[in-house]
Scaffold this active site. Structure first.
Site, short mmCIF file in Angstrom:
data_model
loop_
_atom_site.label_atom_id
_atom_site.label_comp_id
_atom_site.label_asym_id
_atom_site.label_seq_id
_atom_site.Cartn_x
_atom_site.Cartn_y
_atom_site.Cartn_z
N ARG A 94 -7.74 -5.37 12.70
CA ARG A 94 -7.85 -5.72 13.76
C ARG A 94 -7.91 -7.58 13.99
O ARG A 94 -7.34 -8.04 14.87
CB ARG A 94 -8.44 -4.89 15.12
CG ARG A 94 -8.22 -3.53 15.29
CD ARG A 94 -8.94 -2.84 15.81
NE ARG A 94 -8.33 -1.32 15.84
CZ ARG A 94 -8.48 -0.60 16.86
NH1 ARG A 94 -9.49 -0.84 17.63
NH2 ARG A 94 -8.08 0.70 16.64
N TYR A 101 -5.00 10.82 4.01
CA TYR A 101 -3.80 11.48 3.60
C TYR A 101 -3.57 12.20 2.65
O TYR A 101 -4.45 13.32 1.89
CB TYR A 101 -3.12 10.03 3.68
CG TYR A 101 -3.30 9.29 5.22
CD1 TYR A 101 -2.77 10.15 6.41
CD2 TYR A 101 -3.15 7.91 5.16
CE1 TYR A 101 -2.90 9.55 7.68
CE2 TYR A 101 -3.11 7.73 5.78
CZ TYR A 101 -2.90 8.15 7.90
OH TYR A 101 -3.25 7.70 9.13
N GLN A 157 0.43 -0.88 0.31
CA GLN A 157 0.17 -0.14 0.14
C GLN A 157 0.84 1.31 -0.38
O GLN A 157 1.64 1.44 0.87
CB GLN A 157 -1.29 -0.08 1.16
CG GLN A 157 -2.39 1.35 1.27
CD GLN A 157 -2.97 1.46 2.77
OE1 GLN A 157 -1.71 1.68 3.04
NE2 GLN A 157 -3.91 1.05 2.44
N ARG A 200 -7.71 2.33 -2.09
CA ARG A 200 -8.02 2.20 -1.14
C ARG A 200 -8.73 3.99 -0.74
O ARG A 200 -8.72 4.79 -1.00
CB ARG A 200 -7.34 2.05 -0.13
CG ARG A 200 -8.56 1.34 1.63
CD ARG A 200 -7.82 1.75 2.19
NE ARG A 200 -7.87 0.17 3.58
CZ ARG A 200 -8.13 0.36 4.72
NH1 ARG A 200 -7.48 1.03 5.47
NH2 ARG A 200 -8.74 -1.21 5.24
#
Length: 364
Positions: A319, A181, A99, A228
């Protein structure tokens, strides 16, 4: 025979995935000196039962190293470090994408190498604080508004980083267009107040994202390129704006034309963001004719439901992979999942809370 379609194989363009379970990208901050290492190779190898692993955010540029101890992929030393990881995953029959994450304004000088600069679409300071190892929590600085030369150079860096990813033997690249970002900083009219061809209208605000995607696709092939997105996410000071659905509809139309391998839609609602519009997800699904990865708070049963109803093709788990390195095996054999998740060790620097979570067979 397992009844779950989630656990069946899937063909992602030319890549055969052994299951539809994706290990979502998660920042873990173990790359000392921003170089991938043996500890990281062990971590990813432990989780190579996933059909596809997408690595933690990895900077294509010294300017994108906003967080402490995150990896890059712009130097030969970093490429060699990543080779250890891809080799470990491939030995176990796994597939892995890197990524590319340029943090843009979500940064601090204390986390940056000498000669780098904190850049963004506009000189808009984000709210919040950034962790630094030397002085702990610090306020974000005001970023430098990118010039046209900065924009062109950064797009070139994305393409070069994608080539480095192939040299490191990754199976493909996901661009991080979410979580506030750099790519999302151009998408949002809150962080992008430019008045040139990269700001203002939806088409202009999407331009930088699309040019970065094209640079990667041209470098390595559109069949190895994904992105993404988190349309309703609020991470890193990304408040809502009226044109969200229209912006992501236009962006999806253009991504479909480019012909990339997948769009990865991340739902942040369980982390406090507003519920993502199901109508928007369905619209993205209709427009984009390639693979859709869905992620965000999924259980095995919910994942199966969204695959069966056609909303997604692959499901990302974040997670649960941290404290269940053998997550797919637990799904397959209906083993219970570990609830021992050491959140205070998510971003520490050593093996604790990273590679020391046991496999099911070792604790039963």
């Amino acid at each position: 025979m397992n009844k779950y379609k989630l656990l069946t194989s899937y063909r992602l363009k030319s890549l055969e995935l052994k299951t539809r379970v994706v290990m979502s990208p998660m920042t873990r901050c173990r790359a000392i000196g921003n170089v991938p290492n043996d500890l990281m190779a062990e971590y990813y190898s432990q989780r190579s039962g996933a059909g596809l692993i997408i690595t933690e955010g990895t900077s294509p540029s010294p300017n994108g190293l906003g967080y402490t101890r995150i990896p890059g992929i712009f130097s030969q030393k970093q490429v060699e470090g990543w080779k250890k990881i891809t080799s470990a995953v491939h030995r176990n029959g796994g597939k892995i994408f890197v990524q590319l994450m340029h943090t843009g304004r979500i940064s601090h000088p204390l986390n940056m190498p000498e000669g780098s600069q904190i850049i963004s679409a506009s000189a808009v300071k984000p709210k919040g604080l950034m962790w630094t190892d030397s002085k702990k929590l610090q306020e974000y600085p005001v970023p430098k508004a990118m010039t046209m030369d900065d924009i062109l150079h950064t797009i070139e860096e994305f393409g070069a980083a994608a080539k480095n990813g192939m040299n490191a033997e990754f199976d493909g690249v996901e661009l991080h267009g979410a979580n506030g970002y750099l790519l999302e900083q151009f998408l949002s009219p809150v962080s992008n107040i430019r008045n040139d061809s990269y700001g203002g209208s939806i088409e202009n605000r999407c331009r930088f994202v699309l040019e970065a995607v094209i640079a990667v696709a041209d470098s390595i092939g559109n069949d190895k390129t994904g992105i993404r997105l988190s349309p309703y996410g609020v991470a890193s000071d990304m408040p809502h704006y009226p044109e969200i659905d229209a912006a992501y509809t236009y962006l999806t139309e253009q991504l479909h034309k480019i012909g990339i391998a997948f769009i990865h839609i991340d739902d942040h609602s369980l982390m406090g963001a507003p519920d993502i519009s199901q109508e928007l997800i369905k619209l993205i699904r209709r427009i984009f004719q390639k693979a859709i990865i869905l992620s965000g708070g999924y259980t095995k049963d919910r994942a199966e439901a969204d695959i069966q109803n056609g909303l997604g093709d692959l499901i990302g788990f974040g997670r649960p992979f941290i404290n269940n390195p053998d997550l797919v095996e637990r799904f397959r054999k209906d083993y219970s999942l570990s609830e021992d998740l050491k959140k205070e060790l998510f971003y520490s620097a050593d093996e604790k809370g990273y590679t020391d979570y046991p496999f099911y067979k070792k604790i039963n």
